[in-house]
Design a protein around this motif. Structure first.
Motif, short mmCIF file in Angstrom:
data_model
loop_
_atom_site.label_atom_id
_atom_site.label_comp_id
_atom_site.label_asym_id
_atom_site.label_seq_id
_atom_site.Cartn_x
_atom_site.Cartn_y
_atom_site.Cartn_z
N ILE A 212 0.85 -1.19 0.00
CA ILE A 212 0.00 0.00 0.00
C ILE A 212 0.89 1.25 0.00
O ILE A 212 1.74 1.40 0.89
N ILE A 213 0.71 2.11 -0.97
CA ILE A 213 1.47 3.37 -0.99
C ILE A 213 0.82 4.32 0.02
O ILE A 213 -0.37 4.61 -0.06
N THR A 223 11.51 11.90 -6.16
CA THR A 223 10.17 11.58 -5.67
C THR A 223 10.34 10.70 -4.45
O THR A 223 11.06 9.70 -4.49
N LYS A 224 9.69 11.10 -3.34
CA LYS A 224 9.82 10.35 -2.09
C LYS A 224 8.55 9.56 -1.85
O LYS A 224 7.46 10.13 -1.76
N ILE A 225 8.72 8.24 -1.76
CA ILE A 225 7.56 7.35 -1.63
C ILE A 225 7.68 6.55 -0.34
O ILE A 225 8.76 6.06 -0.01
N ARG A 226 6.56 6.46 0.39
CA ARG A 226 6.53 5.57 1.56
C ARG A 226 5.46 4.51 1.32
O ARG A 226 4.34 4.84 0.96
N ALA A 227 5.84 3.27 1.52
CA ALA A 227 4.88 2.18 1.28
C ALA A 227 4.84 1.23 2.46
O ALA A 227 5.87 0.98 3.10
N ASP A 228 3.66 0.73 2.75
CA ASP A 228 3.52 -0.32 3.76
C ASP A 228 3.47 -1.67 3.06
O ASP A 228 2.80 -1.82 2.03
N ILE A 229 4.17 -2.62 3.64
CA ILE A 229 4.07 -4.00 3.16
C ILE A 229 3.25 -4.76 4.20
O ILE A 229 3.64 -4.84 5.37
N ILE A 230 2.10 -5.25 3.77
CA ILE A 230 1.20 -5.92 4.70
C ILE A 230 1.43 -7.43 4.62
O ILE A 230 1.44 -8.00 3.52
N VAL A 231 1.63 -8.05 5.78
CA VAL A 231 1.72 -9.52 5.82
C VAL A 231 0.69 -10.04 6.82
O VAL A 231 0.07 -9.27 7.54
N GLU A 232 0.52 -11.36 6.84
CA GLU A 232 -0.53 -11.92 7.69
C GLU A 232 -0.06 -12.30 9.09
O GLU A 232 -0.85 -12.41 10.00
N ILE A 267 14.43 8.33 -7.14
CA ILE A 267 13.39 8.17 -6.12
C ILE A 267 14.00 7.68 -4.80
O ILE A 267 15.07 7.09 -4.75
N PHE A 268 13.24 7.96 -3.74
CA PHE A 268 13.53 7.35 -2.44
C PHE A 268 12.32 6.50 -2.10
O PHE A 268 11.18 6.92 -2.30
N ILE A 269 12.55 5.27 -1.66
CA ILE A 269 11.40 4.48 -1.19
C ILE A 269 11.66 3.96 0.22
O ILE A 269 12.68 3.34 0.50
N GLY A 270 10.73 4.27 1.13
CA GLY A 270 10.79 3.76 2.50
C GLY A 270 9.74 2.68 2.67
O GLY A 270 8.57 2.89 2.35
#
Ligand SMILES: Nc1nc2c(ncn2[C@@H]2O[C@H](COP(=O)(O)OP(=O)(O)OP(=O)(O)O)[C@@H](O)[C@H]2O)c(=O)[nH]1
Ligand SMILES: [Mg+2]
Length: 291
Positions: A212-213, A223-232, A267-270
């Motif tokens: 999820i961005i 461009t600075k992007i932060r994303a969540d990685i969802i696991v179960e 880009i930067f991705i966190g």
């Protein structure tokens, strides 16, 4: 010839090469591709416009018998794509046994929409084997013609396009000539991270993961992007993190490379890993995640 246009759904079992075909036809990487089955989860439109026609292709998730709520949503994406289609392209993997074609036909609802059957991955089998697969496909689908293609090597795609255009109605274009997809940059970037997860991790991890961005900032040079990685589960989080965070770091590096190429910009991705128990089974959570 008057201008022709229409919607074309690409349907097939997981791993048949549907996304590879879409990208090859459009000439851009719109849909992610991995060697693992069930990579694509959404309907993704790719638009091909020429002086004579416009084809709005829909890449779709591979047809399966649903187990999770997520699968049901994936199969709804297939059904929706079929619903507004003018032509269906059934894509068969030439290297798989005929039982896979039987399965595809069994799981697909019948419709009156014109069907084209394409046998993909013709590069990996002999002419003799191709004759055999073609005969099986003709019998199972009840069609007189099939087209052998290689999406990977872009073999016979002109022939496939010609066959599709023949079946399209004469009408105006639906999209502007410069539009390539209905999906946002945000969606495509989240997919790119998911692609890297599919490549780097194995077993249940890719299938238990969603991206999820959360934040996107365009600055002049970056461009600075932060994303969540969802696991179960917590155990999956630990695997994604790796020893001293080495795995997530690697994932960040690989994701950044492919996003920079796509956006043509630094880009930067966190990436932040979050546990959301059983999100694949919960209709409300799925809805929140865009399914
Ligand atoms: N040899 C060969 N491999 C192909 C061809 N087309 C696709 N592939 C490979 O098949 C694998 C699956 O390709 P995808 O395009 O992701 O397949 P898909 O049908 O979109 O799969 P799902 O999204 O999981 O339903 C990848 O490893 C591709 O490189 C082809 O024409 N020849
Ligand atoms: Mg796909």
């Amino acid at each position: 010839m008057n201008f022709k246009s229409g919607f074309v759904a690409i349907i097939g079992k997981p791993n048949a090469g549907k996304s590879t075909l879409l990208n090859a036809l459009i000439g851009e990487k719109i849909s992610i591709i991995t060697s693992k089955a069930q990579t694509t989860r959404h309907r993704i439109k790719g638009i091909l416009t020429s002086t004579d026609y416009q084809i709005v292709f829909s890449d779709t998730p591979g047809v399966i018998d649903p187990v999770y709520e997520l699968h049901k949503s994936m199969m709804k994406a297939v059904d929706d794509s079929k619903e507004d289609a003018d032509v269906l392209v059934y894509l068969v993997d030439a290297s798989k046994p005929a039982s896979e074609i039987e399965d595809l036909v069994k799981l697909s609802s019948t419709s009156e929409i014109p069907v084209i059957v394409a046998i993909n991955k013709c590069d990996v089998i002999s002419n003799e084997e191709m004759e055999k697969v073609s005969a099986e496909a003709k019998r199972i689908f009840g069609v007189e013609e099939v087209i052998a293609v290689s999406s990977l090597q872009k073999t016979n795609l002109e022939e496939l396009l010609k066959t599709i255009v023949n079946k399209l109605p004469e009408q105006q274009a639906f999209f502007g000539a410069d539009e390539l997809t209905d999906k946002s940059e945000r969606f495509l970037v989240a997919e790119m991270v998911r692609e890297k997860i599919f490549e780097q991790f194995h077993q249940e991890i890719p299938y238990s993961t969603e991206v999820i961005i959360q934040d996107w900032k365009d600055e002049p040079d970056i461009t600075k992007i932060r994303a969540d990685i969802i696991v179960e589960r917590e155990s999956q989080k630990a695997i994604l993190l790796g020893k001293n965070g080495s795995s997530i770091k690697q994932l960040g590096i690989e994701s950044r490379k492919s996003i920079e190429e796509f956006l043509n910009k630094k880009i930067f991705i966190g990436l932040t890993i979050k546990v959301n128990p059983d999100w694949r089974k919960d209709p409300n959570k799925l809805k929140y995640f865009g399914y």
